[in-house]
Design a protein around this motif. Structure first.
Motif, mmCIF file in Angstrom:
data_model
loop_
_atom_site.group_PDB
_atom_site.id
_atom_site.type_symbol
_atom_site.label_atom_id
_atom_site.label_comp_id
_atom_site.label_asym_id
_atom_site.label_seq_id
_atom_site.Cartn_x
_atom_site.Cartn_y
_atom_site.Cartn_z
ATOM 1 N N THR A 180 16.618 2.447 -18.513
ATOM 2 C CA THR A 180 16.342 3.135 -17.605
ATOM 3 C C THR A 180 15.100 3.772 -17.263
ATOM 4 O O THR A 180 14.638 4.288 -18.377
ATOM 5 C CB THR A 180 17.786 4.027 -17.089
ATOM 6 O OG1 THR A 180 17.764 4.897 -18.089
ATOM 7 C CG2 THR A 180 19.068 3.369 -16.868
ATOM 8 N N PRO A 181 14.502 4.136 -16.190
ATOM 9 C CA PRO A 181 13.321 4.716 -16.369
ATOM 10 C C PRO A 181 13.355 6.233 -16.507
ATOM 11 O O PRO A 181 14.346 6.696 -15.998
ATOM 12 C CB PRO A 181 12.689 4.532 -14.752
ATOM 13 C CG PRO A 181 13.556 3.658 -13.971
ATOM 14 C CD PRO A 181 15.099 3.456 -15.057
ATOM 15 N N MET A 236 12.951 3.698 -6.750
ATOM 16 C CA MET A 236 13.137 5.085 -6.708
ATOM 17 C C MET A 236 12.669 5.760 -5.525
ATOM 18 O O MET A 236 13.311 6.805 -5.211
ATOM 19 C CB MET A 236 11.906 5.430 -7.683
ATOM 20 C CG MET A 236 12.490 5.316 -8.966
ATOM 21 S SD MET A 236 13.922 5.883 -9.763
ATOM 22 C CE MET A 236 13.687 7.946 -9.777
ATOM 23 N N ARG A 237 11.956 5.116 -4.788
ATOM 24 C CA ARG A 237 11.424 5.657 -3.377
ATOM 25 C C ARG A 237 12.724 5.674 -2.289
ATOM 26 O O ARG A 237 13.361 6.535 -1.876
ATOM 27 C CB ARG A 237 10.271 5.001 -2.734
ATOM 28 C CG ARG A 237 9.902 5.635 -1.185
ATOM 29 C CD ARG A 237 8.629 6.137 -1.478
ATOM 30 N NE ARG A 237 8.797 7.274 -1.614
ATOM 31 C CZ ARG A 237 8.061 8.418 -1.330
ATOM 32 N NH1 ARG A 237 7.311 8.103 -0.336
ATOM 33 N NH2 ARG A 237 8.091 9.781 -1.774
ATOM 34 N N GLY A 238 13.385 4.378 -2.546
ATOM 35 C CA GLY A 238 14.646 4.372 -1.787
ATOM 36 C C GLY A 238 15.619 5.255 -2.262
ATOM 37 O O GLY A 238 16.372 5.798 -1.276
ATOM 38 N N ALA A 239 15.780 5.487 -3.567
ATOM 39 C CA ALA A 239 16.601 6.438 -3.758
ATOM 40 C C ALA A 239 16.468 8.009 -3.226
ATOM 41 O O ALA A 239 17.250 8.746 -3.000
ATOM 42 C CB ALA A 239 16.754 6.415 -5.540
ATOM 43 N N MET A 250 23.527 13.007 -7.475
ATOM 44 C CA MET A 250 24.137 12.422 -8.685
ATOM 45 C C MET A 250 24.696 10.940 -8.535
ATOM 46 O O MET A 250 24.428 9.954 -9.178
ATOM 47 C CB MET A 250 25.435 13.143 -9.236
ATOM 48 C CG MET A 250 24.650 14.623 -10.071
ATOM 49 S SD MET A 250 23.544 14.151 -11.016
ATOM 50 C CE MET A 250 24.438 14.029 -12.481
ATOM 51 N N ASN A 251 25.416 10.669 -7.354
ATOM 52 C CA ASN A 251 25.845 9.348 -7.014
ATOM 53 C C ASN A 251 24.715 8.453 -6.656
ATOM 54 O O ASN A 251 24.551 7.352 -7.427
ATOM 55 C CB ASN A 251 26.496 9.297 -5.581
ATOM 56 C CG ASN A 251 27.726 10.227 -5.857
ATOM 57 O OD1 ASN A 251 28.328 10.349 -6.643
ATOM 58 N ND2 ASN A 251 28.350 10.352 -4.653
ATOM 59 N N VAL A 252 23.835 8.780 -6.049
ATOM 60 C CA VAL A 252 22.346 8.133 -5.845
ATOM 61 C C VAL A 252 21.750 7.507 -6.900
ATOM 62 O O VAL A 252 21.508 6.291 -7.367
ATOM 63 C CB VAL A 252 21.399 8.628 -4.906
ATOM 64 C CG1 VAL A 252 20.063 7.826 -4.893
ATOM 65 C CG2 VAL A 252 22.099 8.987 -3.377
ATOM 66 N N CYS A 300 20.298 3.922 -11.649
ATOM 67 C CA CYS A 300 20.192 3.879 -13.201
ATOM 68 C C CYS A 300 20.836 2.612 -13.355
ATOM 69 O O CYS A 300 20.547 1.700 -14.177
ATOM 70 C CB CYS A 300 20.716 5.088 -14.071
ATOM 71 S SG CYS A 300 19.568 6.248 -14.080
ATOM 72 N N LEU A 301 21.949 2.306 -12.846
ATOM 73 C CA LEU A 301 23.089 1.034 -12.956
ATOM 74 C C LEU A 301 22.120 -0.119 -12.642
ATOM 75 O O LEU A 301 22.186 -1.151 -13.319
ATOM 76 C CB LEU A 301 24.223 1.286 -12.142
ATOM 77 C CG LEU A 301 25.183 0.252 -12.532
ATOM 78 C CD1 LEU A 301 25.657 0.375 -13.817
ATOM 79 C CD2 LEU A 301 26.435 0.314 -11.563
ATOM 80 N N ILE A 302 21.405 -0.057 -11.470
ATOM 81 C CA ILE A 302 20.548 -1.002 -11.200
ATOM 82 C C ILE A 302 19.513 -1.438 -12.298
ATOM 83 O O ILE A 302 19.256 -2.586 -12.589
ATOM 84 C CB ILE A 302 20.040 -0.874 -9.835
ATOM 85 C CG1 ILE A 302 21.112 -0.821 -8.670
ATOM 86 C CG2 ILE A 302 19.059 -2.091 -9.199
ATOM 87 C CD1 ILE A 302 20.645 -0.695 -7.306
#
Lengths: 231, 242, 215
Positions: A67-68, C169-172, C183-185, C190-192
């Motif tokens: 993960t990054p 990351m920007r989407g996040a 935390m959900n996001v 991280c899972l993806i």
């Protein structure tokens, strides 16, 4: 292109650069030491632990390495305050500490794998010789396995430490006042964006050079028995 | 008093049986040589004597310690048993002196001054006093093995085990190691030696054992055994090695 | 404010597309330039070796974030009004080319000396011996670390969010603003990344161990 490079305004704010530089150095040193300790502990878990210990170590290592760092940083930044709030403690952790935690946990996973490779390379008879001398497992790990392992993987460790120091630039996004943050502040004040970034990049390059030189000296001092020509 | 009392021991790796119902005693001061082809189980038997290999059946008592496979029990046993391997004995990141002083310091908590004195004493016995501060990579194979012997002797064991300690050495270097082992035997140390050096077996052993396929098929004093082998396997073995 | 539910997860997965496109683009372009760098590093001309060495040193010893900023702002200074993906892709290409060039140089140098000598003995021209003898073996040696570096590329695309490129990351960050459920996001994010990277990491290790068995 009608843009003339002017470095003057950048150097006028050298005070910001200097404090940012010191903060980067501080973050790096703390993260390197903490990450190293974490890495050694988990490397031991991976090589000597039972199934549970190995499993925990594997999950830790694979999660971090796949993960990054930016995502990990955000998880720490949002997660730890929530966790502390859950415990009911009225503490607001400063970004500095959140950055240290994220940097150390991140580095620890990479160090674990590097040190583990070094330990796996120790010939089994050497460990048996130590066991046959009635040494305890901890004595064997600290005195017989770790020193040759560290000497062997030192180049890889050095590269990883330098990568981590460079990666500390990312913690600028959570407003830690290190070198990259300083660059951001200076360029917004002076509008000399390009020059600011050039200077700061050169400083990072210098830091990398310095860090490598220090680590190489440590290696030469700590392991006089490793001749240069040997791997 | 017997230094080794092994009764009916058996050992297998997965499905392969390596030791079949072996019984063996070694008296204090006795030198026992184990002979056999590779795969006969001689090294495995030796390693069972200090717990590096675990038996599945039978009982072993070494130097007064009953063989129990727990960390603390094994360490107690190993304080009284020394072993020298074929290779990679010395710790490369320590000088010869440090190698020797390591175990007495950590295990027997010997004070510093006495440790260095004892280390030099035992190094002198193997003829390597001048190598005290040298690193192992500066030593020849024979010197490394002698240093390894010294390291085990520093723990003042009641029994010394040797696992083909000259097999990986250049022929010119085996002599010096065998000489040290012979003088050790002279001084009354109980020894169990796995080796291919027939000359050593003839001259130094009090008793010789020949193993085949996990069993002891010949046993006795060397002069008797070598001059009158009773089993075809041992006859063939002697013919090959002499 | 929205709650974090299934539609939000779908949004993130769609944002991940851009992560994958950018990674592939970087790998492709970075690979091309990296190959040139590797050739220069092993060439007989001292100048080529020195220049390519300096190139590699530059990108390996400076932060990627700084490289992104410099390219991004440098381009706009030069008068280019390009979309963020171009700036990001360009910076990542430089970065990847330096690392890949170094990895591939290492692989070429790891081909045993005797292979070079054997090819010479067969009277092959330098180019022939390189193409038919050295290169295939170098590729075999290079595959595990190259796959491993692709994982690095995927992770490093996350930094492009900082210069405004729309990827995962920007989407996040956008999702975080909308749902206030960080935390959900970020856990899903991280899972993806993990789902993309972990199989590649495992593949890289498998390739590495197969290599060691074959030797």
């Amino acid at each position: 292109m009608d843009y003339v490079l002017q470095f003057g305004p950048v150097f006028q704010r050298f005070d910001l650069i200097w404090s940012g530089l010191l903060m980067t150095v501080q973050l790096s040193i703390v993260a390197i030491v903490a990450g190293f300790v974490i890495g050694v502990v988990f490397a031991r878990m991976r090589t000597e632990g039972g199934a549970v210990a190995r499993g925990i170590a594997a999950v830790y290592v694979e999660t971090i390495r796949n993960t990054p760092f930016l995502a990990q940083l955000f998880m720490v930044t949002f997660g730890i305050p929530q966790f502390i709030a859950l415990l009911g403690m009225p503490i607001r952790p400063a970004p500095y500490w959140l950055a240290i935690i994220a940097l150390s946990v991140n580095l620890g996973a990479y160090i674990t794998e590097i040190v583990r490779a070094g330990i796996d390379a120790i010939p089994r008879p050497q460990v048996e010789a130590a066991e046959s001398l009635a040494l305890t497992p901890t004595q064997i790990f600290l005195r017989i396995k770790l020193p040759p392992a560290l000497a062997k993987v030192f180049p890889a460790l050095t590269s990883q430490f330098i990568l981590q120091m460079l990666g500390s630039s990312i913690v600028s996004v959570i407003a830690v006042q290190e070198l990259t943050s300083a660059a951001g502040r200076i360029q917004s004040e002076t509008f000399r964006t390009f020059e600011t970034y050039l200077v700061v990049t050169a400083l990072y390059f210098g830091l990398a050079f310095l860090l490598r030189a220090i680590l190489v000296s440590i290696a030469a001092y700590a392991w006089p028995w490793r001749r240069r020509s040997a791997n | 008093m017997s230094v080794v009392k092994a009764k009916n021991i058996s050992k297998s790796y997965n499905k392969t049986v390596v030791l079949r119902d072996i019984s063996l005693t070694v008296e204090s001061g006795e030198v026992l040589v184990l002979l056999g082809r590779s795969g006969s189980g001689k090294s495995t038997l030796l390693r069972c004597l200090n717990g590096l290999e675990q038996i599945q059946a039978g009982s072993v008592e070494v130097a007064g310690h009953e063989m129990i496979y727990s960390g603390e029990a094994l360490r107690a046993l190993r304080r009284d048993v020394g072993i020298v391997f074929q290779q990679y004995n010395l710790f490369p990141h320590m000088t010869v002196g440090e190698n020797i002083m390591l175990a007495p310091h950590l295990v027997k908590k010997v004070p510093r001054k006495e440790m260095a004195r004892k280390a030099r004493e035992v190094l002198d016995k193997v003829g390597l006093l001048d190598k005290f501060d040298a690193y192992p990579d500066r030593l020849s194979g024979g010197q490394q093995q002698r240093a390894a012997i010294a390291r085990s002797l520093a723990m003042e064991p009641k029994l010394m085990l040797f696992d083909e300690v000259t097999s990986a050495l250049d022929p010119q270097l085996t002599g010096e190691v065998l000489a040290v082992m012979a003088s050790l035997a002279q001084s009354g140390m109980a020894m169990v030696v796995v080796t291919h050096e027939m000359g050593f077996a003839r001259r130094v052993a009090d008793r010789v054992i020949f193993m085949h396929d996990g069993r002891i098929i010949e046993e006795g004093p060397p002069e008797q055994l070598f001059s009158a082998p009773s089993t075809p396997e041992f006859k063939a073995f002697l013919a090959q090695t002499d | 404010m929205r709650t974090f539910g299934f539609p939000e997860i779908v949004f993130l997965i769609e944002a991940a597309q851009w992560t994958i496109y950018l990674s592939l683009l970087t790998f492709g372009m970075g690979g091309l330039v990296g190959f040139v760098i590797a050739m220069a590093r092993v060439s007989r001309h001292r100048v080529l070796r020195a220049v390519s060495s300096a190139y590699v040193q530059l990108f390996q010893n400076t932060p990627l974030l700084m490289q992104l900023f410099i390219v991004y702002f440098g381009l706009s200074l030069l008068g280019f009004r390009l979309p963020a993906i171009v700036a990001a892709g360009l910076a990542l290409t430089f970065f990847a080319s330096a690392f890949l060039g170094d990895i591939w140089r290492g692989s070429i140098e790891a081909v045993p000396r005797q292979q070079f000598e054997a090819a010479d003995a067969l009277a092959l021209t330098p180019w022939q011996s390189f193409r038919h003898v050295i290169l295939p073996q170098a590729i075999r040696l290079a595959t595990p670390p190259t796959v491993g570096f692709f994982v690095q590329i995927v992770k490093n695309t996350s930094l492009t969010s900082i210069v405004g490129m729309t990827e995962l990351m920007r989407g996040a960050a956008m999702m975080n603003n909308a749902t206030m459920a960080p935390m959900n996001v970020y856990a899903i994010v991280c899972l993806i990344y993990f789902v993309i990277c972990f199989p590649l990491s495992v593949l890289s290790r498998k390739l590495e161990s197969r290599l060691n068995v074959g030797r």
